[in-house]
Design an enzyme around this catalytic site. Structure first.
Site, PDB file in Angstrom:
ATOM      1  N   PRO A 132       0.775  -1.252   0.000  1.00  0.00           N
ATOM      2  CA  PRO A 132       0.000   0.000   0.000  1.00  0.00           C
ATOM      3  C   PRO A 132       0.805   1.301   0.000  1.00  0.00           C
ATOM      4  O   PRO A 132       0.810   2.059   0.968  1.00  0.00           O
ATOM      5  CB  PRO A 132      -0.827  -0.139   1.280  1.00  0.00           C
ATOM      6  N   CYS A 133       1.414   1.616  -1.127  1.00  0.00           N
ATOM      7  CA  CYS A 133       2.157   2.874  -1.235  1.00  0.00           C
ATOM      8  C   CYS A 133       1.224   4.088  -1.204  1.00  0.00           C
ATOM      9  O   CYS A 133       1.679   5.202  -0.937  1.00  0.00           O
ATOM     10  CB  CYS A 133       3.037   2.882  -2.471  1.00  0.00           C
TER      11      CYS A 133
END
Length: 168
Positions: A132-133
């Site tokens: 989850p950037c």
């Protein structure tokens, strides 16, 4: 879970190595690539099959549940290639809880690198959303997002996770 990244993985997957499946999502069509029983990339396109089994089927199901608001964490084998730093960075991203964010500076301090290195590593993330950037923000704003739709997709993902209040 082993997680890491490399821009070479994106080129390799574009050459067709590995099984692919796609799904439509609120942030656009997403294609997943599986190789040797693990997810190695997520791309913003509609390539591969729309019928998936095994690891790809699990990934499609989990992403659909995530977008429906019924899943907050993914339980999938992820296996991109990359350096020791990239592996540590992607593990740090996966440790950011659903609905929470960190800054580039927070991650830079934790990993002993520059905020610029964190930004570059975010941009090279080959399995966005699953790694989850989108949960990484600039100190004074959103920062960028390499997925199709750019910052608008990042905002949509953060809103989905109930992190929209962090954007104000």
């Amino acid at each position: 879970m082993k997680v890491c990244a490399s821009a070479a993985i994106r080129r390799w997957n574009k050459m067709g190595d590995g099984a692919r499946a796609w799904l439509d999502s609120p942030v656009g069509p997403l294609s997943l690539t599986e190789r040797d029983g693990a997810i190695v990339s997520l791309d913003w396109d509609r390539s591969g099959s729309n019928v998936a089994e095994g690891v790809l089927g699990d990934a499609v199901s989990q992403l659909k549940a995530y977008f429906a608001g019924d899943r907050q964490a993914f339980d999938l084998p992820l296996k991109p290639q990359g350096s020791e730093f990239q592996q540590k960075f992607y593990a740090a991203l996966c440790a950011i809880p659903y609905g929470e964010t960190r800054t580039y500076g927070d991650l830079a301090d934790a990993l002993g690198v520059s905020a610029q290195a964190i930004g570059q590593a975010c941009g090279a993330n080959p399995i966005a959303i699953l790694i989850p950037c989108h949960r990484v923000l600039a100190a004074n704003g959103l920062g960028g997002y390499s997925g199709a739709g750019g910052v608008e997709a990042k905002v949509a993902l953060l809103k989905l996770e109930g992190a929209a209040s962090l954007l104000i």
